[in-house]
Scaffold this motif. Structure first.
Motif, PDB file in Angstrom:
ATOM      1  N   LEU A   6      -3.290  -4.796   9.838  1.00  0.00           N
ATOM      2  CA  LEU A   6      -4.557  -5.330   9.340  1.00  0.00           C
ATOM      3  C   LEU A   6      -5.478  -4.227   8.842  1.00  0.00           C
ATOM      4  O   LEU A   6      -6.107  -4.353   7.795  1.00  0.00           O
ATOM      5  CB  LEU A   6      -5.262  -6.135  10.433  1.00  0.00           C
ATOM      6  N   VAL A   7      -5.551  -3.140   9.589  1.00  0.00           N
ATOM      7  CA  VAL A   7      -6.398  -2.026   9.182  1.00  0.00           C
ATOM      8  C   VAL A   7      -5.877  -1.406   7.886  1.00  0.00           C
ATOM      9  O   VAL A   7      -6.651  -1.061   6.994  1.00  0.00           O
ATOM     10  CB  VAL A   7      -6.512  -0.976  10.306  1.00  0.00           C
ATOM     11  N   SER A   8      -4.561  -1.296   7.740  1.00  0.00           N
ATOM     12  CA  SER A   8      -4.008  -0.718   6.510  1.00  0.00           C
ATOM     13  C   SER A   8      -4.318  -1.595   5.301  1.00  0.00           C
ATOM     14  O   SER A   8      -4.637  -1.093   4.222  1.00  0.00           O
ATOM     15  CB  SER A   8      -2.502  -0.484   6.633  1.00  0.00           C
ATOM     16  N   VAL A   9      -4.254  -2.914   5.466  1.00  0.00           N
ATOM     17  CA  VAL A   9      -4.603  -3.830   4.372  1.00  0.00           C
ATOM     18  C   VAL A   9      -6.080  -3.684   4.025  1.00  0.00           C
ATOM     19  O   VAL A   9      -6.461  -3.619   2.857  1.00  0.00           O
ATOM     20  CB  VAL A   9      -4.265  -5.293   4.742  1.00  0.00           C
ATOM     21  N   ARG A  11      -7.639  -2.406   0.432  1.00  0.00           N
ATOM     22  CA  ARG A  11      -8.607  -3.177  -0.359  1.00  0.00           C
ATOM     23  C   ARG A  11      -9.871  -2.376  -0.639  1.00  0.00           C
ATOM     24  O   ARG A  11     -10.476  -2.520  -1.696  1.00  0.00           O
ATOM     25  CB  ARG A  11      -8.953  -4.479   0.343  1.00  0.00           C
ATOM     26  N   LEU A  12     -10.261  -1.539   0.297  1.00  0.00           N
ATOM     27  CA  LEU A  12     -11.464  -0.725   0.106  1.00  0.00           C
ATOM     28  C   LEU A  12     -11.239   0.438  -0.853  1.00  0.00           C
ATOM     29  O   LEU A  12     -12.096   0.741  -1.678  1.00  0.00           O
ATOM     30  CB  LEU A  12     -11.945  -0.156   1.442  1.00  0.00           C
ATOM     31  N   THR A  13     -10.093   1.085  -0.715  1.00  0.00           N
ATOM     32  CA  THR A  13      -9.859   2.323  -1.461  1.00  0.00           C
ATOM     33  C   THR A  13      -8.948   2.157  -2.667  1.00  0.00           C
ATOM     34  O   THR A  13      -8.943   3.007  -3.550  1.00  0.00           O
ATOM     35  CB  THR A  13      -9.230   3.391  -0.548  1.00  0.00           C
ATOM     36  N   GLY A  14      -8.140   1.101  -2.670  1.00  0.00           N
ATOM     37  CA  GLY A  14      -7.179   0.912  -3.746  1.00  0.00           C
ATOM     38  C   GLY A  14      -5.898   1.704  -3.540  1.00  0.00           C
ATOM     39  O   GLY A  14      -4.940   1.548  -4.284  1.00  0.00           O
ATOM     40  N   ARG A  15      -5.880   2.563  -2.530  1.00  0.00           N
ATOM     41  CA  ARG A  15      -4.675   3.351  -2.236  1.00  0.00           C
ATOM     42  C   ARG A  15      -3.753   2.573  -1.319  1.00  0.00           C
ATOM     43  O   ARG A  15      -4.204   1.858  -0.435  1.00  0.00           O
ATOM     44  CB  ARG A  15      -5.044   4.668  -1.555  1.00  0.00           C
ATOM     45  N   LYS A  16      -2.459   2.732  -1.527  1.00  0.00           N
ATOM     46  CA  LYS A  16      -1.485   2.085  -0.650  1.00  0.00           C
ATOM     47  C   LYS A  16      -1.442   2.848   0.667  1.00  0.00           C
ATOM     48  O   LYS A  16      -1.287   4.057   0.696  1.00  0.00           O
ATOM     49  CB  LYS A  16      -0.108   2.077  -1.295  1.00  0.00           C
TER      50      LYS A  16
END
Length: 95
Positions: free
Chosen positions: A77-80, A84-89
């Motif tokens: 969840l934190v990675s998603v 979404r915030l940074t655009g980085r995978k």
């Protein structure tokens, strides 16, 4: 992080209202704001929004809350959220 969910019905979050003293410590530390104190007892507002970080259980002075951190895959969840915030995978596999 209010709108982030994992899978409905899998959270290990449990609240023993008989033990709860309504101090609100769990409410203060919940990143998803799924807990509230009503009528001098904690209540779960949105069971399925729990990411099982365990902050509520660790901060409950009377052990009224139990949760198995990781079952709902907080890392995922934190990675998603970060993606979404940074655009980085952000690579974070689910447990």
């Amino acid at each position: 992080m209010k709108d982030f969910r994992y899978i409905d019905g899998v959270s290990s979050l449990a609240l023993d209202t008989d033990k709860c003293v309504g101090c609100g410590s769990c409410v203060d530390v919940c990143p998803h704001r799924i807990l509230a104190v009503r009528e001098r007892k904690t209540t779960i507002l949105d069971f399925d929004a729990c990411m099982e970080c365990g902050a509520c259980a660790r901060n409950c002075p009377v052990e009224a809350i139990t949760v198995t951190p990781g079952t709902g895959c907080a890392a995922y969840l934190v990675s998603v959220w970060l993606h979404r915030l940074t655009g980085r995978k952000i690579d974070a596999a689910c447990c």
